[in-house]
Design a protein around this motif. Structure first.
Motif, PDB file in Angstrom:
ATOM      1  N   GLU A 257       7.109  20.188   0.362  1.00  0.00           N
ATOM      2  CA  GLU A 257       7.705  21.774   0.929  1.00  0.00           C
ATOM      3  C   GLU A 257       8.299  21.283   2.374  1.00  0.00           C
ATOM      4  OE1 GLU A 257       6.450  25.151  -0.346  1.00  0.00           O
ATOM      5  OE2 GLU A 257       5.894  24.619  -2.243  1.00  0.00           O
ATOM      6  N   THR A 258       7.585  21.383   3.683  1.00  0.00           N
ATOM      7  CA  THR A 258       7.547  21.538   4.759  1.00  0.00           C
ATOM      8  C   THR A 258       7.496  20.391   5.682  1.00  0.00           C
ATOM      9  OG1 THR A 258       5.261  22.532   5.054  1.00  0.00           O
ATOM     10  CG2 THR A 258       6.924  23.959   4.446  1.00  0.00           C
ATOM     11  N   ARG A 260       5.341  20.143   7.921  1.00  0.00           N
ATOM     12  CA  ARG A 260       4.866  20.434   8.892  1.00  0.00           C
ATOM     13  C   ARG A 260       3.338  21.563   8.869  1.00  0.00           C
ATOM     14  NH1 ARG A 260       9.754  20.352  12.260  1.00  0.00           N
ATOM     15  NH2 ARG A 260       8.482  21.859  13.590  1.00  0.00           N
TER      16      ARG A 260
END
Length: 502
Positions: A257-258, A260
């Motif tokens: 997803e990210t 990060r």
């Protein structure tokens, strides 16, 4: 008859006698229910209220809390109170530290910091007794001071977390956050801490919020969290499956997803020691963690930040179960970088460590796709990638695997070695290629000759095919040049003149 009936009725006590009969218990009542419960002078009403209060108190608070002792002033020093009052002073100071002050109020901040230092010193001295009220107060104080929402990330890079080129961001509140972390670590590591009682307060919610802090920008905070989470994992066995699941969810969110997160390296460092403690045979849950979490972690662009810890975790799995080597190598080939040379160098280094622990049977299952990829690396125009791929043959275990399977491996890499010998631009890579050819000749000269003939035949076939394509295109161009324009093709249309004067 009436006299006999009246004699059986209970006599009403005088008002003074009622007070005297309750006087012996009034101290206990005031001590136990000093939070505002009132006593009446009516016997039946008093007994009913006491029964209700006791039931509520035992349901909401532990027995030790309901017993209660007169609170101690929090600003006193531990040296100024008796030993019996120190546990209560400890709880009072913890409650005082639950107050969150503005950074501009330096006086209150200094007082809070000094109080935290006193608490750490008291725990370090070994005098602390972690009863249930003390455990609840410690967990509450740590929750209030540590659990917070981080500001949005504003770094310009698209990778997750910090990179080697960026300066770390330090939390301005670290001067007292560090002391809170120190207290929490000493609390969890305390030898006489009852884990059965503490697990009621260090519960799933506490652990999830603790894991959220791993996304902190401050590397000092993540280092403290790493130690604390490892101690929690070791002390509270009942929470181990939940911690593994929660960390897996963080990795899934990061990978898919990210991309990060600042704390992946620290989480993997914890799991390096956790994996080394797995019992044999490995559970299916542990293998799924390797397949679904660790191997996909090779995908993000920021893999360089945590690659060292990731490699250690993967190697620990293979050390536990050598049959997993083939699965790991297939995963590396699946996520092998094409345009990122620095990432490719990391993959080759990890591949060498995995091959060192790979058995002959597992190696033979994956050697064909593996050495097709290594052949591409040998022929890479990036000299560091090509050089690192050649150095795989310097590993004795890898060389032993290759020599036993040279009939399959040499034809896969021979064309790359020939192209390097003919036109590679880097002299160091050219020298390594010549050394590798010499090694293969010493290993099996007949096989080298056979591969040379096959390569020459392939080159000849390719030249013939290229010549046929050239002649075909020439005939098409000639035919297109002699072909007259078809009658149905219209020439350029001239614009019509406007007959109306403008």
């Amino acid at each position: 008859m009436i006299k006999q009936f009246l004699s059986k009725l209970p006599r009403k006590l005088p008002k003074a006698d009622q007070v005297d009969s309750l006087g012996g218990d009034s101290g206990n009542i005031n001590a136990n229910f000093s939070n505002g419960f009132q006593c009446t002078n009516v016997g039946s009403a008093l007994s009913s209220k006491l029964n209700v209060v006791k039931r509520v108190s035992s349901a909401v608070f532990p027995t030790s809390i309901a017993a209660g002792v007169e609170p101690v002033e929090a600003h006193l020093s531990f040296k100024d109170v008796s030993n019996s009052q120190k546990p209560n002073l400890f709880v009072s100071k913890l409650n005082l530290c639950c107050e969150v002050h503005d950074y501009s109020d330096s006086e209150k901040q200094d007082l809070k910091r000094q109080t935290l230092i006193e608490l750490v010193d008291f725990v370090s001295s070994g005098s602390a007794k972690f009863t249930e009220p003390a455990i609840a107060a410690v967990c509450k104080m740590c929750s209030v001071n540590l659990f917070r929402v981080f500001p949005p990330k504003y770094r310009s890079n698209c990778g997750g977390g910090e990179t080697e080129d960026e300066e770390p961001i330090f939390d301005p509140a670290w001067s007292y956050l560090q002391i809170v972390y120190d207290l929490l670590l000493r609390f969890i590591s305390y030898s006489s801490l009852d884990a059965k009682v503490a697990k009621k307060y260090i519960d799933h919610s506490f652990i999830v919020r603790l894991l959220d802090l791993f996304d902190s920008e401050d590397p000092r905070e993540r280092d403290c969290l790493k130690t604390i989470l490892h101690r929690i994992y070791g002390k509270f066995m009942v929470h181990r499956p939940f911690i593994r699941k929660a960390v897996s969810n963080i990795i899934y969110r990061f990978v898919f997803e990210t991309e990060r997160h600042n704390g992946i390296a620290e989480l993997l460092e914890i799991f390096g020691s956790v994996i080394s403690g797995f019992a044999l045979p490995l559970k299916e849950e542990h293998k799924m963690f390797l397949w679904r979490a660790l191997i996909p972690l090779h995908k993000p662009k920021s893999v360089g930040i945590y690659h060292q810890q990731l490699t250690y975790c993967v190697v620990q799995f293979i050390d536990k179960d050598p049959k997993l080597a083939g699965t790991v190598i297939k995963g590396l080939l699946k996520y092998w970088p094409i345009t990122n040379s620095q990432k490719e160098l990391m993959f080759i280094s990890e591949l060498e460590e995995v091959l060192e622990m790979t058995s002959m049977v597992e190696f033979q299952k994956i050697m064909v796709p593996l050495f097709r990829r290594i052949g591409c690396c040998l022929n890479s125009s990036h000299y560091q990638v090509a050089e690192r791929a050649h150095l795989l043959w310097n590993n004795e275990h890898v060389l032993n695997l290759i020599s036993h399977n040279r009939q399959v491996i040499l034809p896969l890499v021979f064309s790359a070695l020939e192209r390097n010998a003919q036109n590679h631009w880097n002299q160091a890579v050219l020298n390594l290629t010549l050394n590798l050819r010499r090694m293969f000749c010493e290993m099996d000269e007949e096989l080298v000759v056979v591969c040379q003939h096959k390569l020459e035949e392939e080159d000849s076939r390719l030249r013939v095919a290229a010549e046929k394509r050239r002649l075909t295109w020439e005939r098409l161009e000639t035919a297109a040049g002699l072909q007259p324009l078809a009658g149905n093709i219209l020439g350029p249309v001239k614009p019509a003149t406007c007959s109306v004067a403008c």
